[in-house]
Structure formats: C-alpha cells, structure tokens
Design an enzyme around this catalytic site. Structure first.
Site, PDB file in Angstrom:
ATOM      1  N   LYS A  20       0.669  -1.163  -0.078  1.00 25.14           N
ATOM      2  CA  LYS A  20      -0.034   0.020  -0.165  1.00 25.14           C
ATOM      3  C   LYS A  20       0.951   1.369  -0.093  1.00 25.14           C
ATOM      4  O   LYS A  20       1.863   1.136   0.339  1.00 25.14           O
ATOM      5  CB  LYS A  20      -1.093   0.018   1.015  1.00 25.14           C
TER       6      LYS A  20
ATOM      7  N   ASP B  61      -6.769   4.485  -4.957  1.00 23.94           N
ATOM      8  CA  ASP B  61      -7.301   4.166  -3.549  1.00 23.94           C
ATOM      9  C   ASP B  61      -8.228   5.462  -3.491  1.00 23.94           C
ATOM     10  O   ASP B  61      -8.321   6.390  -4.443  1.00 23.94           O
ATOM     11  CB  ASP B  61      -6.622   3.961  -2.507  1.00 23.94           C
TER      12      ASP B  61
END
Length: 448
Positions: A129, A169
């Site tokens: 991430k 995201d």
C-alpha cells in the site's frame, strides 16, 4: 493459557513495543490476532517458525519527500509512502491513497489488510500500500499533475511489473493514474502492467472502475443467499459517494435492492425513491462537487449534515463505503436499531472493533472488508493479466470473472470457518483463509 494464546499475545506485545504510536496498524493487527487462536492450536509449525512476527513486519518501508509547485508558484512539500508488506505469493499489489490523514500507521494498516485480501482472490499477488498526505481536494488539474509527476519520480525507483504494482485508492482515480503512468513511462519506458486502474486507451481493463462496488454487491448477495435471503425488496443504506459507493448503488439496484442513502465528508442524502447512481456519478466524478447538490436537484431527496450512520432511518442492509473507522460502537447500535440484518464493508476497515462486536452480539450478518471489497484488486490483477497477454477482454468476461472470484471468496471463507470450528463467523473465516495461504507459502520459501 495455551501455547497458541501465549504466542499470539507475545506477538502483539512485540509489535506494540516497536510501534506504540501506530494506532491504526495496531488495531488492524489486534483484530486479526483475535481470530487466529484455532489456527495456531492446530498448527504448531506456525509457532515454531515464528510466522506471525515475520508476517507483521513489512519486507520494506519507503518514505520520501514530494516537492511540487502550486499554481501561485510556491514550492510545497508533501510526504510520500510505499509499504511493500509481503511478496510470498506474488508481487506487491495495493493502492495509492491521497488524503491529509495518510501517515505511516495508516499505510501499514492498509498494507497488512491487503496481504490477506489479495490472497483471498486466488490470484498471485502479494500485499502492499502507499500514498501521500497531499490533499487533491480543491487543487487544479495542473497542481495534481505536478504532484503526481514528482511523486512518481521517486516511487518509480521501487516498483515494477514483477516487483510492485500500485493502483488507485481514496483520492486517486483515472486522472491521477494517468498522470502517474505518464511520468513512469517517461522515466522507465512503456511498461503498461506497472499500474492498474489505467484508462481504456492505454491498457486499462473494462469493468475496473465498477469492480469494487460490484464485487461488494456480489459478495453481499452470496452472504444473503447463504442465509436464505436476497437483495430483492430490501432497503439498503450506503455511505460514501466515490467510486465504490457509486457502483455498489448500481449493482444493488440491479440485484433488486433499493439504495436510499449516500454521503460525503460533509453530510448525507436520503432519497426514498432510490438513489439515482447516474446523478451521483455526474456530481462526484464529472463535476467534482459535494453530495448536497443531489438534494438540490431531486425533489424527493433530503440532505442532512453529519454521518449517515447516526440517522434514525429504517433499512435492511448497511454497506459502509467511505473510510476507515466510520462506524464506532454507538453508530453500530443505531444501525442495529434501524433494523439492519446485514453489514458488508466496501471501505477498508470502516467498522471499529466495538462495532464488529455489536454486530456479532446482535446476530447481524457481517462481511469484512478484506473479503467484501476485494473486487477492486481482483480486477486489477485481471488487468495485469490482460496487459501481459496484450489482450483486452470484454466487459461481460471481466464482470463474469469478478462474480466468480467473489463467490469463491465467500465459499472459501465459509469453508475455513467450518474447518476451524467457527462456523458462521465470516470475519474469522476470511482471516483464516487468507492467512493460511500466505503462511504456507512463507514456510515453503524458508526464512526470508
């Protein structure tokens, strides 16, 4: 205490000592460990190899400055992150988040969750991430382009088709992915598979924008079917008005439900006639406006400031699609009082531990994020496959594969829960199914 319980407690104490100020990461690890006792009771080899200390420490953490020029000609500096958490089953895969709240703790929590989410898809992708505390809200296209180019100039040193494949995201949609890919191509060459969520004109996949929202609806539908129910005729409350929420609204309605709410960070709208997903899409993705504009245009809609999860409103199913920890214990009690029989998560960890405990105590069906919102990363992996083969699948083919993946995720979670004596606990089942796949791969590859 059993050997398994002692080991799990020891692991958490080690992490808490190392990272005492990383609240979000500690919460994610704590919640995960709470479901692991039956696995470690049956598998002492995981304890002997100290698999959890290895799994909870990222393989690599990258933090860097991102200098960029605003439209007034002033130099600004943001902070960039990439956490490459686990590559046991494939290259790191996970989104980039642009939001003022982004810090190392949040990126680590998201990356940790991503390990198991990616494993659940059945596709060969590891967990990672990244992101930045840069806030795209209110910025011009040129400012966002300059930021993205600066961010990718540094990030490009650490990613690659077989190493790490970022995606979007919160705060990173098609516009941002385009700018990021353009800079990567300029620096490293036209390696299309290095980013997913790309535009269709340069290697993107059909059904990728819809994937997380559609996948949430498919997973929830499986959960309802397993409990002799369905979306048909059900009232559904959704939070958020971004990519996930928009396409969840569309697919829930296609499956027979009626979505009556959506929201943004300012407030929420209620439309008893059913939310018009096309109008929400127009307002949020084209006009980049606030959700209040929906109520200004639809006479049957009402706008209310605050959280939709505080509303006194009757509904059968709740689908939180906004952000982490948006539902605490008190809000969960309101959801239960409003009549919800099922909660499935479209956002990453939107329910606090107290909220999850409240659902489970009340007998509310609970679909955890790592399973219910895995559709986005699943189709990202399918985009990687299409790029590698120089092919483009039809929308129907990608959507069909997505539906199969979400059905399999639910089935595997149920099977894992049954195997380890926690039948009906979809959270534990998802954690166990994802963990055992990664743990076994790690054991096979030795102490690395």
């Amino acid at each position: 205490m059993s050997q398994a319980t002692n080991y799990l407690q020891h692991v958490y104490e080690v992490i808490e000592h190392r990272d005492p100020n990383q609240a979000e990461f500690l919460e994610a690890v704590h919640d995960f460990l709470q479901t692991m006792t039956p696995v470690f009771e049956q598998h002492p080899e995981y304890i002997e190899s100290n698999i959890l200390e290895r799994l909870t420490e990222p393989e690599r953490v990258i933090q860097f400055r991102v200098p960029w020029l605003d439209d007034a000609g002033h130099a600004q500096v943001s902070r960039g992150f990439r956490v490459q958490f686990n590559s046991a089953i494939g290259p790191y895969k996970g989104g980039l988040r642009l939001h003022p709240s982004v810090n190392l703790s949040i990126v680590k929590f998201l990356g940790f969750e991503q390990i198991f989410k990616n494993a659940l898809t059945g596709l060969p992708i590891g967990g990672g991430k990244g992101g930045s505390d840069f806030d795209p809200k209110g910025k011009s296209d040129n400012e966002i382009m300059r930021f993205c180019q600066s961010f990718m100039t540094e990030l490009s040193k650490y990613i690659g088709l077989d190493t790490d494949v970022p995606a979007g995201d919160i705060g990173v949609g098609g516009r941002e992915i385009g700018y990021l890919y353009g800079q990567y191509k300029r620096l490293r060459g036209a390696d299309r598979g290095v980013l997913t969520g790309k535009g269709l004109s340069y290697g993107g996949s059909l059904a990728r924008p819809e994937a997380t929202g559609y996948g949430l609806a498919y997973y929830t539908n499986e959960m309802l079917k397993a409990n002799d129910s369905s979306f048909t005729g059900k009232r559904v409350a959704i939070s958020g008005a971004g990519n996930v929420a928009i396409y969840a609204i569309q697919k829930v309605e296609a499956l027979g439900g009626k979505v009556i709410t959506c929201s943004d960070s300012d407030g929420y709208v209620i439309d008893e006639n059913g939310i018009d997903f096309k109008l929400v899409k127009q307002i949020k993705e084209v006009e980049r406006g606030r959700i209040k504009a929906y109520a200004d245009r639809i006479t049957t809609a009402t706008y209310v400031k605050g959280s939709v999860w505080n509303a006194d409103l009757a509904y059968d199913i709740a689908l939180p699609c906004a952000t982490q920890n948006e539902i605490d214990g008190a809000k969960a009690q309101t959801i239960i009082a409003n009549g919800a029989k099922a909660v499935a998560e479209g956002a990453n960890m939107p329910s606090s531990p107290e909220a999850i405990a409240a659902y489970q105590k009340a007998g509310v069906l609970y679909g955890p994020a790592k399973a219910a919102n895995a559709g986005g990363v699943a189709v990202s992996a399918l985009e990687m496959s299409q790029n590698s083969m120089r092919l483009s699948w039809s929308f129907e083919e990608v959507d069909g594969r997505l539906q199969t993946i979400m059905q399999t995720i639910f089935a595997n979670s149920v099977a894992a829960a049954d195997k380890y004596g926690v039948s009906g606990d979809y959270l534990s089942g998802a954690n166990i199914a994802g963990f055992t796949k990664v743990a076994d791969a790690m054991l096979a590859q030795g102490l690395v």
